[in-house]
Design an enzyme around this catalytic site. Structure first.
Site, PDB file in Angstrom:
ATOM      1  N   LYS A  83       1.815  29.713 -11.217  1.00 15.06           N
ATOM      2  CA  LYS A  83       0.775  29.314 -10.261  1.00 15.06           C
ATOM      3  C   LYS A  83       1.395  29.258  -8.867  1.00 15.06           C
ATOM      4  O   LYS A  83       2.423  28.601  -8.655  1.00 15.06           O
ATOM      5  CB  LYS A  83       0.226  27.943 -10.671  1.00 15.06           C
ATOM      6  CG  LYS A  83      -1.172  27.643 -10.193  1.00 15.06           C
ATOM      7  CD  LYS A  83      -1.643  26.347 -10.858  1.00 15.06           C
ATOM      8  CE  LYS A  83      -3.000  25.914 -10.388  1.00 15.06           C
ATOM      9  NZ  LYS A  83      -3.260  24.522 -10.795  1.00 15.06           N
TER      10      LYS A  83
HETATM   11  O1  G3P Z   1      -7.056  22.577 -10.702  1.00 15.65           O
HETATM   12  C1  G3P Z   1      -6.996  21.992  -9.447  1.00 15.65           C
HETATM   13  C2  G3P Z   1      -7.509  20.612  -9.534  1.00 15.65           C
HETATM   14  O2  G3P Z   1      -6.632  19.836 -10.247  1.00 15.65           O
HETATM   15  C3  G3P Z   1      -7.773  19.941  -8.249  1.00 15.65           C
HETATM   16  O3  G3P Z   1      -8.705  18.957  -8.509  1.00 15.65           O
HETATM   17  O4  G3P Z   1     -10.012  16.952  -8.128  1.00 15.65           O
HETATM   18  O5  G3P Z   1      -7.677  17.141  -7.199  1.00 15.65           O
HETATM   19  O6  G3P Z   1      -9.524  18.465  -6.217  1.00 15.65           O
HETATM   20  P1  G3P Z   1      -8.995  17.818  -7.451  1.00 15.65           P
END
Ligand code: G3P
Length: 215
Positions: A83
């Site tokens: 990634k």
């Molecule tokens: O896969 C990316 C994700 O973990 C980000 O999520 O909720 O931190 O924006 P968030």
């Protein structure tokens, strides 16, 4: 649309894998830090639990460092997907890793143009962040639909991972918008299966069945 779990907590991955619905796992440096384990051990353990790709994110900044780390991560298990951030350095590293046959997931993607560049760099996956776009009052699902339309129109095989999923409704919307995959936090999975009419219907079925057995 395939379902991944977005988690670095082994027990969470094990639980959802046991449901028979999981096609892969994504992690990021924040999730790895929160889970608290050794990075490599965590990724290798997750690969043992799930039949499918497991994204492991670099924390280096130059294309050369990202390439070096990506090569190392991919040696840990054939299921590892490297990634990388959607930056110029990330694109360069993506192109080099893809040239070696290594699957790359380009993360922190917020626009169709970024997604197109990631695809042209050879990314196997691109991850638009829905929730974070909505946090700044932008249409996250519209980005998914636009990327899907561009990829379909130009026969691009890069898969779209709807990321930063925050609600059960996001999962439905991502599927309708054409995402290939949604990567979902552990806490949402139980909300996807729960329905009050399923619960009340089952109570009624069981009561009727038991009554019929009492002669
Ligand atoms: O896969 C990316 C994700 O973990 C980000 O999520 O909720 O931190 O924006 P968030």
């Amino acid at each position: 649309m395939k379902l991944y779990i977005d988690s670095a907590v082994i027990e969470q991955v094990r639980e959802i894998a046991s449901w028979g619905i999981l096609s892969g796992v994504t992690t990021n440096p924040s999730l790895i830090a929160k889970a608290g384990g050794d990075f490599r051990d965590t990724i290798v353990q997750i690969c043992d639990l799930v039949q499918g790709p497991v994204s492991a994110e670099v924390t280096t900044e130059t294309a050369e460092e990202m390439f070096r780390d990506g090569m190392e991560f991919s040696s840990w298990d054939p299921a590892v997907v490297v990634k990388l951030p959607t930056t110029i350095e990330g694109l360069k590293a993506c192109s080099s890793l893809a040239g070696k046959g290594i699957a790359v997931n380009m993360t922190l993607c917020f626009s169709p143009n970024q997604a197109l560049l990631c695809a042209r760099a050879g990314a196997a996956y691109v991850s638009p962040f829905i929730g974070r776009l909505e946090d700044i009052n932008q249409d996250g699902m519209g980005i998914i639909a636009d990327i899907d339309e561009i990829f379909s129109k130009h026969k691009i095989k890069t898969e779209i991972i709807a990321a930063s999923i925050r609600t059960a409704y996001h999962v439905t919307q991502a599927a309708l918008a054409g995402a290939d995959i949604a990567t979902i936090p552990h806490s949402l999975f139980s909300k996807l299966i729960a329905h009050p009419l399923t619960d009340s219907g089952l109570v009624q079925f069981m009561a009727d069945w038991r009554a019929s057995q009492q002669g």
